[in-house]
Design an enzyme around this catalytic site. Structure first.
Site, PDB file in Angstrom:
ATOM      1  N   HIS A 106      -1.466 -11.952   1.200  1.00 12.46           N
ATOM      2  CA  HIS A 106      -1.265 -11.840   2.652  1.00 12.46           C
ATOM      3  C   HIS A 106      -1.777 -13.104   3.340  1.00 12.46           C
ATOM      4  O   HIS A 106      -2.756 -13.699   2.897  1.00 12.46           O
ATOM      5  CB  HIS A 106      -2.052 -10.651   3.210  1.00 12.46           C
ATOM      6  CG  HIS A 106      -1.725  -9.338   2.582  1.00 12.46           C
ATOM      7  ND1 HIS A 106      -2.274  -8.930   1.393  1.00 12.46           N
ATOM      8  CD2 HIS A 106      -0.898  -8.336   2.986  1.00 12.46           C
ATOM      9  CE1 HIS A 106      -1.801  -7.732   1.080  1.00 12.46           C
ATOM     10  NE2 HIS A 106      -0.961  -7.350   2.031  1.00 12.46           N
TER      11      HIS A 106
ATOM     12  N   SER B 175       0.838  -1.206   0.000  1.00 12.57           N
ATOM     13  CA  SER B 175       0.000   0.000   0.000  1.00 12.57           C
ATOM     14  C   SER B 175       0.870   1.252   0.000  1.00 12.57           C
ATOM     15  O   SER B 175       1.787   1.370   0.807  1.00 12.57           O
ATOM     16  CB  SER B 175      -0.874   0.046   1.257  1.00 12.57           C
ATOM     17  OG  SER B 175      -1.629  -1.121   1.376  1.00 12.57           O
TER      18      SER B 175
ATOM     19  N   HIS C 257      -4.283  -2.791  -3.619  1.00 17.48           N
ATOM     20  CA  HIS C 257      -3.178  -3.643  -4.069  1.00 17.48           C
ATOM     21  C   HIS C 257      -3.476  -4.040  -5.504  1.00 17.48           C
ATOM     22  O   HIS C 257      -4.477  -4.683  -5.778  1.00 17.48           O
ATOM     23  CB  HIS C 257      -3.064  -4.892  -3.198  1.00 17.48           C
ATOM     24  CG  HIS C 257      -2.624  -4.609  -1.800  1.00 17.48           C
ATOM     25  ND1 HIS C 257      -1.313  -4.617  -1.426  1.00 17.48           N
ATOM     26  CD2 HIS C 257      -3.315  -4.280  -0.690  1.00 17.48           C
ATOM     27  CE1 HIS C 257      -1.221  -4.319  -0.137  1.00 17.48           C
ATOM     28  NE2 HIS C 257      -2.425  -4.097   0.332  1.00 17.48           N
TER      29      HIS C 257
ATOM     30  N   HIS D 253      -8.893   0.464   6.858  1.00 21.49           N
ATOM     31  CA  HIS D 253      -8.099   0.285   5.633  1.00 21.49           C
ATOM     32  C   HIS D 253      -8.139   1.571   4.798  1.00 21.49           C
ATOM     33  O   HIS D 253      -7.129   1.976   4.218  1.00 21.49           O
ATOM     34  CB  HIS D 253      -8.629  -0.913   4.849  1.00 21.49           C
ATOM     35  CG  HIS D 253      -7.739  -1.303   3.704  1.00 21.49           C
ATOM     36  ND1 HIS D 253      -6.391  -1.588   3.862  1.00 21.49           N
ATOM     37  CD2 HIS D 253      -7.978  -1.437   2.371  1.00 21.49           C
ATOM     38  CE1 HIS D 253      -5.861  -1.890   2.686  1.00 21.49           C
ATOM     39  NE2 HIS D 253      -6.801  -1.797   1.764  1.00 21.49           N
TER      40      HIS D 253
ATOM     41  N   MET E  80       1.031  -6.240   8.423  1.00 17.68           N
ATOM     42  CA  MET E  80       0.428  -7.563   8.195  1.00 17.68           C
ATOM     43  C   MET E  80       1.069  -8.315   7.032  1.00 17.68           C
ATOM     44  O   MET E  80       0.437  -9.190   6.444  1.00 17.68           O
ATOM     45  CB  MET E  80      -1.072  -7.396   7.950  1.00 17.68           C
ATOM     46  CG  MET E  80      -1.813  -6.698   9.075  1.00 17.68           C
ATOM     47  SD  MET E  80      -3.551  -6.476   8.658  1.00 17.68           S
ATOM     48  CE  MET E  80      -4.047  -5.260   9.901  1.00 17.68           C
ATOM     49  N   SER E  81       2.296  -7.979   6.688  1.00 14.04           N
ATOM     50  CA  SER E  81       2.903  -8.624   5.508  1.00 14.04           C
ATOM     51  C   SER E  81       4.403  -8.786   5.693  1.00 14.04           C
ATOM     52  O   SER E  81       4.909  -8.797   6.813  1.00 14.04           O
ATOM     53  CB  SER E  81       2.627  -7.758   4.271  1.00 14.04           C
ATOM     54  OG  SER E  81       3.329  -6.540   4.354  1.00 14.04           O
TER      55      SER E  81
ATOM     56  N   ALA F 159       2.945  -0.859   4.057  1.00 20.34           N
ATOM     57  CA  ALA F 159       2.436   0.217   4.911  1.00 20.34           C
ATOM     58  C   ALA F 159       2.426  -0.348   6.327  1.00 20.34           C
ATOM     59  O   ALA F 159       2.191  -1.538   6.514  1.00 20.34           O
ATOM     60  CB  ALA F 159       1.028   0.602   4.486  1.00 20.34           C
TER      61      ALA F 159
ATOM     62  N   TYR G 125      -3.519 -13.232   5.944  1.00 22.66           N
ATOM     63  CA  TYR G 125      -4.880 -13.075   6.460  1.00 22.66           C
ATOM     64  C   TYR G 125      -5.952 -13.329   5.402  1.00 22.66           C
ATOM     65  O   TYR G 125      -7.135 -13.428   5.721  1.00 22.66           O
ATOM     66  CB  TYR G 125      -5.078 -11.686   7.089  1.00 22.66           C
ATOM     67  CG  TYR G 125      -4.906 -10.521   6.133  1.00 22.66           C
ATOM     68  CD1 TYR G 125      -5.833 -10.240   5.145  1.00 22.66           C
ATOM     69  CD2 TYR G 125      -3.795  -9.687   6.237  1.00 22.66           C
ATOM     70  CE1 TYR G 125      -5.670  -9.178   4.268  1.00 22.66           C
ATOM     71  CE2 TYR G 125      -3.611  -8.617   5.374  1.00 22.66           C
ATOM     72  CZ  TYR G 125      -4.548  -8.377   4.388  1.00 22.66           C
ATOM     73  OH  TYR G 125      -4.378  -7.344   3.524  1.00 22.66           O
TER      74      TYR G 125
ATOM     75  N   ASN H 284       0.091   5.391  10.105  1.00 19.63           N
ATOM     76  CA  ASN H 284      -0.698   5.722  11.318  1.00 19.63           C
ATOM     77  C   ASN H 284       0.114   5.375  12.548  1.00 19.63           C
ATOM     78  O   ASN H 284       1.074   4.600  12.470  1.00 19.63           O
ATOM     79  CB  ASN H 284      -2.010   4.903  11.336  1.00 19.63           C
ATOM     80  CG  ASN H 284      -1.753   3.410  11.237  1.00 19.63           C
ATOM     81  OD1 ASN H 284      -1.551   2.882  10.136  1.00 19.63           O
ATOM     82  ND2 ASN H 284      -1.739   2.731  12.372  1.00 19.63           N
TER      83      ASN H 284
HETATM   84  N1  HPA Z   1      -1.320  -2.338  12.120  1.00 19.42           N
HETATM   85  C1  HPA Z   1      -1.136  -3.359  11.273  1.00 19.42           C
HETATM   86  N2  HPA Z   1      -0.949  -3.177   9.975  1.00 19.42           N
HETATM   87  C2  HPA Z   1      -0.938  -1.921   9.505  1.00 19.42           C
HETATM   88  C3  HPA Z   1      -1.124  -0.822  10.342  1.00 19.42           C
HETATM   89  C4  HPA Z   1      -1.334  -1.043  11.734  1.00 19.42           C
HETATM   90  O1  HPA Z   1      -1.504  -0.124  12.534  1.00 19.42           O
HETATM   91  N3  HPA Z   1      -1.059   0.294   9.543  1.00 19.42           N
HETATM   92  C5  HPA Z   1      -0.838  -0.148   8.277  1.00 19.42           C
HETATM   93  N4  HPA Z   1      -0.758  -1.482   8.251  1.00 19.42           N
END
Ligand code: HPA
Length: 263
Positions: A74, A21, A52, A235, A199-200, A104, A76, A223
């Site tokens: 991913h 991302s 993506h 997201h 998460m990747s 990201a 998940y 963030n």
């Molecule tokens: N947590 C997990 N994955 C993410 C986050 C987060 O705060 N921001 C972007 N991907």
């Protein structure tokens, strides 16, 4: 392989890139690209995540022939963590020697605010899942010291400094997702020594080291981790924050890739 060889005869990339991302702008910096939708490539992931893409781009960035995956699989999405195995094996057999990864991530540090860039120095495999489960032979016992290649990291930091671009260094924790973390989990990850969470990336790094590819990886901070700020995590929020820093991130990455000294 057959499809790639037919669409780009004789093309031999040395660098594989996975775009997460916020990093899609890098693809626009590839000269004379050949674009192949994943749907035409056996074993490549069918994208299920907004933001993506789902294409393999073959072309040049600076002095290097590159194979850029716009979009990844991913853990998940299905629960399986080996969704990037066939694509990475394919890119390795095409000639790639190293894997540049992007993602990201959420920040765990006040001095790493949204829109910062972080060079990954090491990771924490929090789910303790591996894409190598089921492999035989002693090669599966892959050493993970310096998994993020120190020589490549030094080059990335030097290029960022030359460009006057601030590039932090830190440890990336893999959270399985797809839900975001709780504030308690974020406090735990900070205590464990992580600087960012996402998460990747970790499964691909393990696969790449197994395949003998050197790895360089960068996170775009979108963030603060849950509970560290008033932001509402979603997201859509990740994508909108990523878009704000996407131009500078892609421009730095293109400069780093284009000037990498590989030997
Ligand atoms: N947590 C997990 N994955 C993410 C986050 C987060 O705060 N921001 C972007 N991907």
């Amino acid at each position: 392989m057959v499809v790639i060889k037919a669409r780009a005869p004789g093309f031999r990339p040395r660098i594989a890139v996975v775009l997460g991302s916020g990093w899609g702008g890098l693809a626009e910096r590839i000269s004379n690209p050949v674009r192949i939708p994943y749907a035409e490539l056996p074993g490549f992931p069918q994208a299920t995540v907004a933001g993506h893409g789902g294409e393999l781009w073959l072309g040049h960035i600076g002095g290097h022939a590159v194979a850029v995956m716009s979009g990844r699989k991913h853990g998940y999405e299905t629960g399986a963590v080996d969704g990037m195995k066939l694509p990475l094996q394919t890119l390795k057999s095409l000639g790639c020697e190293l894997l540049v990864q992007t993602n990201a991530a959420g920040s765990l540090r006040a001095d790493l605010p949204p829109q910062s860039l972080m060079l990954i120095t090491d990771h924490i495999n929090l789910p303790q899942r591996s894409p190598l489960v089921g492999e035989g032979g002693s090669e599966r016992f892959v050493a993970m010291v310096d998994a993020y290649d120190p020589g490549l990291r030094a080059q990335a930091l030097a290029r960022a400094a030359e460009q006057g671009c601030s590039l932090h260094s830190g440890v990336y924790a893999w959270a399985f997702g797809p839900q975001f973390e709780t504030p308690a989990e974020i406090r735990m990850l900070a205590l464990l020594g992580a600087d960012a969470v996402g998460m990747s990336t970790v499964p691909e790094t393990i696969l790449a080291r197994y395949l003998g590819l050197r790895v360089l990886a960068l996170s775009l901070i979108t963030n603060m981790g849950a509970g560290l700020s008033q932001e509402q995590l979603s997201h859509a929020h990740t994508l909108s924050q990523a878009a704000l820093a996407s131009h500078s991130a892609s421009s730095l990455l293109a400069h780093i890739i284009g000037t990498l000294v590989l030997d």
